[in-house]
Design an enzyme around this catalytic site. Sequence first.
Site, PDB file in Angstrom:
ATOM      1  N   ARG A 288      -0.510   8.342   4.659  1.00 27.89           N
ATOM      2  CA  ARG A 288      -0.343   7.365   5.577  1.00 27.89           C
ATOM      3  C   ARG A 288      -0.286   7.716   7.142  1.00 27.89           C
ATOM      4  O   ARG A 288      -0.474   6.662   7.831  1.00 27.89           O
ATOM      5  CB  ARG A 288       1.469   7.173   5.245  1.00 27.89           C
TER       6      ARG A 288
ATOM      7  N   ARG B 232       4.130  11.862  -3.364  1.00 28.88           N
ATOM      8  CA  ARG B 232       5.069  11.203  -2.382  1.00 28.88           C
ATOM      9  C   ARG B 232       4.903  12.063  -1.109  1.00 28.88           C
ATOM     10  O   ARG B 232       4.694  11.422  -0.109  1.00 28.88           O
ATOM     11  CB  ARG B 232       6.258  11.054  -2.788  1.00 28.88           C
TER      12      ARG B 232
ATOM     13  N   PHE C 215      12.423  -8.121   4.172  1.00 30.54           N
ATOM     14  CA  PHE C 215      10.790  -7.675   4.078  1.00 30.54           C
ATOM     15  C   PHE C 215      10.211  -8.096   2.664  1.00 30.54           C
ATOM     16  O   PHE C 215       8.823  -8.102   2.432  1.00 30.54           O
ATOM     17  CB  PHE C 215      10.460  -6.220   4.229  1.00 30.54           C
TER      18      PHE C 215
ATOM     19  N   HIS D 109       0.932   3.091  -2.469  1.00 32.35           N
ATOM     20  CA  HIS D 109       2.412   3.029  -2.880  1.00 32.35           C
ATOM     21  C   HIS D 109       2.429   4.228  -3.884  1.00 32.35           C
ATOM     22  O   HIS D 109       1.208   4.418  -4.592  1.00 32.35           O
ATOM     23  CB  HIS D 109       2.646   1.895  -3.568  1.00 32.35           C
TER      24      HIS D 109
ATOM     25  N   ASN E  72       1.107  -0.039   4.639  1.00 30.52           N
ATOM     26  CA  ASN E  72       1.385   1.469   4.671  1.00 30.52           C
ATOM     27  C   ASN E  72       0.255   2.118   3.635  1.00 30.52           C
ATOM     28  O   ASN E  72       0.492   3.132   3.413  1.00 30.52           O
ATOM     29  CB  ASN E  72       2.671   1.769   4.694  1.00 30.52           C
TER      30      ASN E  72
ATOM     31  N   LYS F 101      -3.325   0.063  -1.102  1.00 28.63           N
ATOM     32  CA  LYS F 101      -2.839  -1.329  -0.805  1.00 28.63           C
ATOM     33  C   LYS F 101      -4.113  -2.061  -0.221  1.00 28.63           C
ATOM     34  O   LYS F 101      -4.931  -1.552   0.332  1.00 28.63           O
ATOM     35  CB  LYS F 101      -1.703  -1.253   0.023  1.00 28.63           C
TER      36      LYS F 101
ATOM     37  N   THR G  27       7.343   6.407   4.225  1.00 29.06           N
ATOM     38  CA  THR G  27       6.991   5.066   4.343  1.00 29.06           C
ATOM     39  C   THR G  27       6.494   4.455   5.607  1.00 29.06           C
ATOM     40  O   THR G  27       5.457   3.719   5.688  1.00 29.06           O
ATOM     41  CB  THR G  27       8.265   4.076   3.776  1.00 29.06           C
TER      42      THR G  27
END
Length: 138
Positions: free
Chosen positions: A103, A86, A58, A116, A113, A10, A92
């Site tokens: 993260r 994941r 959000f 993705h 964060n 991100k 998250t």
Amino acid sequence: MPQRTFSIVKPDAVRNGHTGAILGEIDKAGFRFVALKQQSISKRQAEGFYAVHRGKPFFDALCEFMSSGTLVLMVLEKENAIADLRKLMGATNPANAEEGTIRKQFASSIQENAIHGSDAEDTAAFEIGYWFAGYELI
Ligand code: CMP
């Protein structure tokens, strides 16, 4: 049978110079890079990608953020790719992420964060097809 998943580094992580370290974590964890490209996206493109979150409080801020800078878009492959990515990403909200996860190391907030990853086979198929043409998947 290897499975494919879709991932994004991100804009916060790219801006903060963490792209190489994050790709290194993914590589070390045994994923094969099927496709990888760096680009910026429009807010409209972000809204289409995150359509399942439309209406959530959000949503607008998330789409603004995702169109605020360069992203790295990736298709990754390995056995159990979706769940394993994941796990490697962590929760998250980085405040809840386990030690050693991407993260925990690189994210600054629940929105910014760092990474993705698709959450299921059907979303992975949608997300891969949204950002990549068949000929880009090698
Ligand atoms: P991601 O895995 O890309 O999927 C949806 C994104 O929305 C999520 O990561 C966060 O960046 C963001 N997000 C999810 N929940 C919240 C929340 N409660 N507040 C703000 N952003 C959120």
